[in-house]
Design a protein around this motif. Sequence first.
Motif, PDB file in Angstrom:
ATOM      1  N   ALA A   1       2.500  -9.006   7.926  1.00  0.00           N
ATOM      2  CA  ALA A   1       3.841  -8.518   8.268  1.00  0.00           C
ATOM      3  C   ALA A   1       3.866  -7.050   8.669  1.00  0.00           C
ATOM      4  N   CYS A   2       3.033  -6.230   8.036  1.00  0.00           N
ATOM      5  CA  CYS A   2       3.123  -4.772   8.234  1.00  0.00           C
ATOM      6  C   CYS A   2       2.868  -4.319   9.675  1.00  0.00           C
ATOM      7  N   PRO A   3       1.776  -4.735  10.331  1.00  0.00           N
ATOM      8  CA  PRO A   3       1.578  -4.280  11.707  1.00  0.00           C
ATOM      9  C   PRO A   3       2.653  -4.769  12.660  1.00  0.00           C
ATOM     10  N   ILE A   4       3.234  -5.940  12.359  1.00  0.00           N
ATOM     11  CA  ILE A   4       4.325  -6.445  13.204  1.00  0.00           C
ATOM     12  C   ILE A   4       5.556  -5.563  13.039  1.00  0.00           C
ATOM     13  N   LEU A   5       5.883  -5.214  11.788  1.00  0.00           N
ATOM     14  CA  LEU A   5       7.036  -4.349  11.551  1.00  0.00           C
ATOM     15  C   LEU A   5       6.856  -3.002  12.240  1.00  0.00           C
ATOM     16  N   ILE A   6       5.671  -2.420  12.110  1.00  0.00           N
ATOM     17  CA  ILE A   6       5.433  -1.122  12.747  1.00  0.00           C
ATOM     18  C   ILE A   6       5.527  -1.244  14.264  1.00  0.00           C
ATOM     19  N   SER A   7       4.900  -2.262  14.827  1.00  0.00           N
ATOM     20  CA  SER A   7       4.888  -2.440  16.282  1.00  0.00           C
ATOM     21  C   SER A   7       6.299  -2.636  16.833  1.00  0.00           C
ATOM     22  N   GLU A   8       7.173  -3.273  16.057  1.00  0.00           N
ATOM     23  CA  GLU A   8       8.504  -3.598  16.541  1.00  0.00           C
ATOM     24  C   GLU A   8       9.572  -2.590  16.129  1.00  0.00           C
ATOM     25  N   LEU A   9       9.242  -1.706  15.189  1.00  0.00           N
ATOM     26  CA  LEU A   9      10.238  -0.756  14.696  1.00  0.00           C
ATOM     27  C   LEU A   9       9.902   0.695  15.006  1.00  0.00           C
ATOM     28  N   ALA A  10       8.630   1.042  15.093  1.00  0.00           N
ATOM     29  CA  ALA A  10       8.245   2.439  15.341  1.00  0.00           C
ATOM     30  C   ALA A  10       8.765   2.912  16.690  1.00  0.00           C
ATOM     31  N   HIS A  11       8.972   4.215  16.806  1.00  0.00           N
ATOM     32  CA  HIS A  11       9.373   4.800  18.091  1.00  0.00           C
ATOM     33  C   HIS A  11       8.317   4.455  19.139  1.00  0.00           C
ATOM     34  N   PRO A  12       8.720   4.049  20.351  1.00  0.00           N
ATOM     35  CA  PRO A  12       7.731   3.603  21.346  1.00  0.00           C
ATOM     36  C   PRO A  12       6.683   4.651  21.695  1.00  0.00           C
ATOM     37  N   SER A  13       7.007   5.923  21.558  1.00  0.00           N
ATOM     38  CA  SER A  13       6.026   6.965  21.862  1.00  0.00           C
ATOM     39  C   SER A  13       4.995   7.125  20.756  1.00  0.00           C
ATOM     40  N   GLN A  14       5.254   6.501  19.590  1.00  0.00           N
ATOM     41  CA  GLN A  14       4.358   6.665  18.444  1.00  0.00           C
ATOM     42  C   GLN A  14       3.809   5.340  17.915  1.00  0.00           C
ATOM     43  N   ARG A  15       4.175   4.237  18.554  1.00  0.00           N
ATOM     44  CA  ARG A  15       3.834   2.914  18.027  1.00  0.00           C
ATOM     45  C   ARG A  15       2.326   2.748  17.796  1.00  0.00           C
ATOM     46  N   THR A  16       1.534   3.016  18.815  1.00  0.00           N
ATOM     47  CA  THR A  16       0.100   2.793  18.695  1.00  0.00           C
ATOM     48  C   THR A  16      -0.526   3.706  17.654  1.00  0.00           C
ATOM     49  N   GLN A  17      -0.097   4.979  17.648  1.00  0.00           N
ATOM     50  CA  GLN A  17      -0.639   5.904  16.660  1.00  0.00           C
ATOM     51  C   GLN A  17      -0.281   5.477  15.246  1.00  0.00           C
ATOM     52  N   MET A  18       0.934   4.944  15.068  1.00  0.00           N
ATOM     53  CA  MET A  18       1.362   4.529  13.730  1.00  0.00           C
ATOM     54  C   MET A  18       0.525   3.354  13.226  1.00  0.00           C
ATOM     55  N   VAL A  19       0.277   2.372  14.110  1.00  0.00           N
ATOM     56  CA  VAL A  19      -0.569   1.248  13.704  1.00  0.00           C
ATOM     57  C   VAL A  19      -1.995   1.730  13.456  1.00  0.00           C
ATOM     58  N   GLY A  20      -2.442   2.686  14.278  1.00  0.00           N
ATOM     59  CA  GLY A  20      -3.776   3.251  14.081  1.00  0.00           C
ATOM     60  C   GLY A  20      -3.899   3.957  12.747  1.00  0.00           C
ATOM     61  N   ILE A  21      -2.870   4.724  12.375  1.00  0.00           N
ATOM     62  CA  ILE A  21      -2.883   5.393  11.074  1.00  0.00           C
ATOM     63  C   ILE A  21      -2.871   4.359   9.959  1.00  0.00           C
ATOM     64  N   MET A  22      -2.102   3.267  10.150  1.00  0.00           N
ATOM     65  CA  MET A  22      -2.085   2.195   9.154  1.00  0.00           C
ATOM     66  C   MET A  22      -3.495   1.675   8.906  1.00  0.00           C
ATOM     67  N   ASN A  23      -4.234   1.428   9.979  1.00  0.00           N
ATOM     68  CA  ASN A  23      -5.597   0.918   9.823  1.00  0.00           C
ATOM     69  C   ASN A  23      -6.515   1.951   9.187  1.00  0.00           C
ATOM     70  N   SER A  24      -6.279   3.229   9.467  1.00  0.00           N
ATOM     71  CA  SER A  24      -7.148   4.263   8.902  1.00  0.00           C
ATOM     72  C   SER A  24      -6.848   4.528   7.431  1.00  0.00           C
ATOM     73  N   THR A  25      -5.709   4.022   6.925  1.00  0.00           N
ATOM     74  CA  THR A  25      -5.442   4.196   5.495  1.00  0.00           C
ATOM     75  C   THR A  25      -6.428   3.400   4.641  1.00  0.00           C
ATOM     76  N   GLY A  26      -7.112   2.445   5.277  1.00  0.00           N
ATOM     77  CA  GLY A  26      -8.175   1.757   4.557  1.00  0.00           C
ATOM     78  C   GLY A  26      -9.233   2.745   4.086  1.00  0.00           C
ATOM     79  N   SER A  27      -9.502   3.734   4.929  1.00  0.00           N
ATOM     80  CA  SER A  27     -10.467   4.773   4.548  1.00  0.00           C
ATOM     81  C   SER A  27      -9.950   5.616   3.406  1.00  0.00           C
ATOM     82  N   LEU A  28      -8.624   5.845   3.379  1.00  0.00           N
ATOM     83  CA  LEU A  28      -8.046   6.576   2.249  1.00  0.00           C
ATOM     84  C   LEU A  28      -8.232   5.781   0.966  1.00  0.00           C
ATOM     85  N   GLY A  29      -8.024   4.460   1.044  1.00  0.00           N
ATOM     86  CA  GLY A  29      -8.261   3.615  -0.123  1.00  0.00           C
ATOM     87  C   GLY A  29      -9.707   3.671  -0.579  1.00  0.00           C
ATOM     88  N   GLN A  30     -10.633   3.646   0.384  1.00  0.00           N
ATOM     89  CA  GLN A  30     -12.054   3.756   0.052  1.00  0.00           C
ATOM     90  C   GLN A  30     -12.346   5.078  -0.650  1.00  0.00           C
TER      91      GLN A  30
END
Length: 502
Positions: A150-179
Amino acid sequence: MLSVTRKDASDVCGRKLEEVIPARDRIWWHYPGLRALNLLLLCAIVTDITNGYDGSMLNGLQLLPEWRKFFGNPKGSKLGSMSNGVRYGQLAALFIATPLIQRLGRKKPIAIGSAILLVGVALQAASTNYSMFVTGRLLIGFGNTIQTTACPILISELAHPSQRTQMVGIMNSTGSLGQLIAAWVTFKTATMVGSSWTWRLPSALQAVSSLFQLTLCFFVPESPRWLVKNDRVSEARQILRKYHAEGDEHSPLLQFEMSEIENAIKIEGVEAVTSWMEWVRTPANRHRLWIVTTAGFIIQWCGNALLSYYLHLVLQSIGIFDQRTQLLINGFMSLNGFFWGNFFSQFINRIGRRPLFLVGMTGMLFSIIMLTVLTSINTGQNFNNPSLGRATVAMILLFVVFYKMPGPMVNSYVAEVAPYNLRTKAFVIFGFGDALANLFSGYVNPIGLAAIGWRYWIVWCCVLVSNFIIIYFTYPETKNLTLEEVADVFDKKDSTTTEAKV
């Protein structure tokens, strides 16, 4: 009946996206609507912390003698089941994720997944035996899969269009924060010698990010696209006006987004009645299916799973046996991944998807080739050359750098290539491939390392070459396009007029 073409939907209002995004002379933090939106979207952005934390925590726990003794020094299939418990839960959740997200929207499933995950964490941390530990991990995987669908879909459909890709990218990079968090937590708790809290505390702290998500879910807006699809157009408009247009009812961006969403949904039909067979109905959709299916395998079949869940076996294979040294390497590898994941996520739109995919695969291949050569030499010298061990660790860190090039953008790429009516199903297919790839790696990797040692890395060299070929010939570029405009990339050779009911 209204005749609507793909061209109509991709160029509503006679303008393109870049023409209607307002120029800004300050960073996003200074705009109240955008600031509030980005802070609320943290409920989705932090979701990958659980995945990253899980792998790094399992690496750390396997290095702790208290954990190994408590569970009877698990090896082989038993260790594989403990590591892969989350993957079995992931596979089970995929069967309900699509109807749940279609019926309830995007944010409610995030809350449901968070609640289930918290139950799993409680069982894992309070485990009294092997079965209880694995059951907890099954629930963690089940809940986390609902979240990550659900999360990447919500970000892709709700984030500002100028920031959508970066927001999903940051979401994926939070895996590294968890590590990073898990690596240093287990490094610190390793000093609690003789206590079961040396592994129970890291297990319990896995709950923090999901507690945070569960709280924010009560405040984050719903997806405007889902609202429009469910005939709640005025609510969707209010959300876009408040968060994208800073309250301006006459904003060109607001008019553009509403027209684009409404036209796209008319074309693509109602998601709830879309058959899975839609994936094979047209050449364009078969192309999309190929990408969505292979992407789940490609991003997990790079050799990364060896380092994510079996780092201790890898380090032992290159002659590093000291527990403190292994924990330090785990910690610095996580810090390295966190930095580069966030760095590359900021350049996805500038560099493009294909270059990041292709350069990343090439760099990982080079790193593993060098790791293979160095490990073979070190093995032949009975690990008596410390310089070779250090060089091998350097190649592991270099591998992580290149892995973080495609890593942060995979979810956004899946969202981009899938049309609205198939987007939820796309993430189910992607998640299924991801789970199968990890299940295979979870059981085969420790067996492969034990059986043929450093030669096992050659297998992953071959897989990386295959990945490169698939991406080069079949993955199109999608940078700087809206979700709806990407359809033209696939459908330009399959352009047909779709009849949509008004």
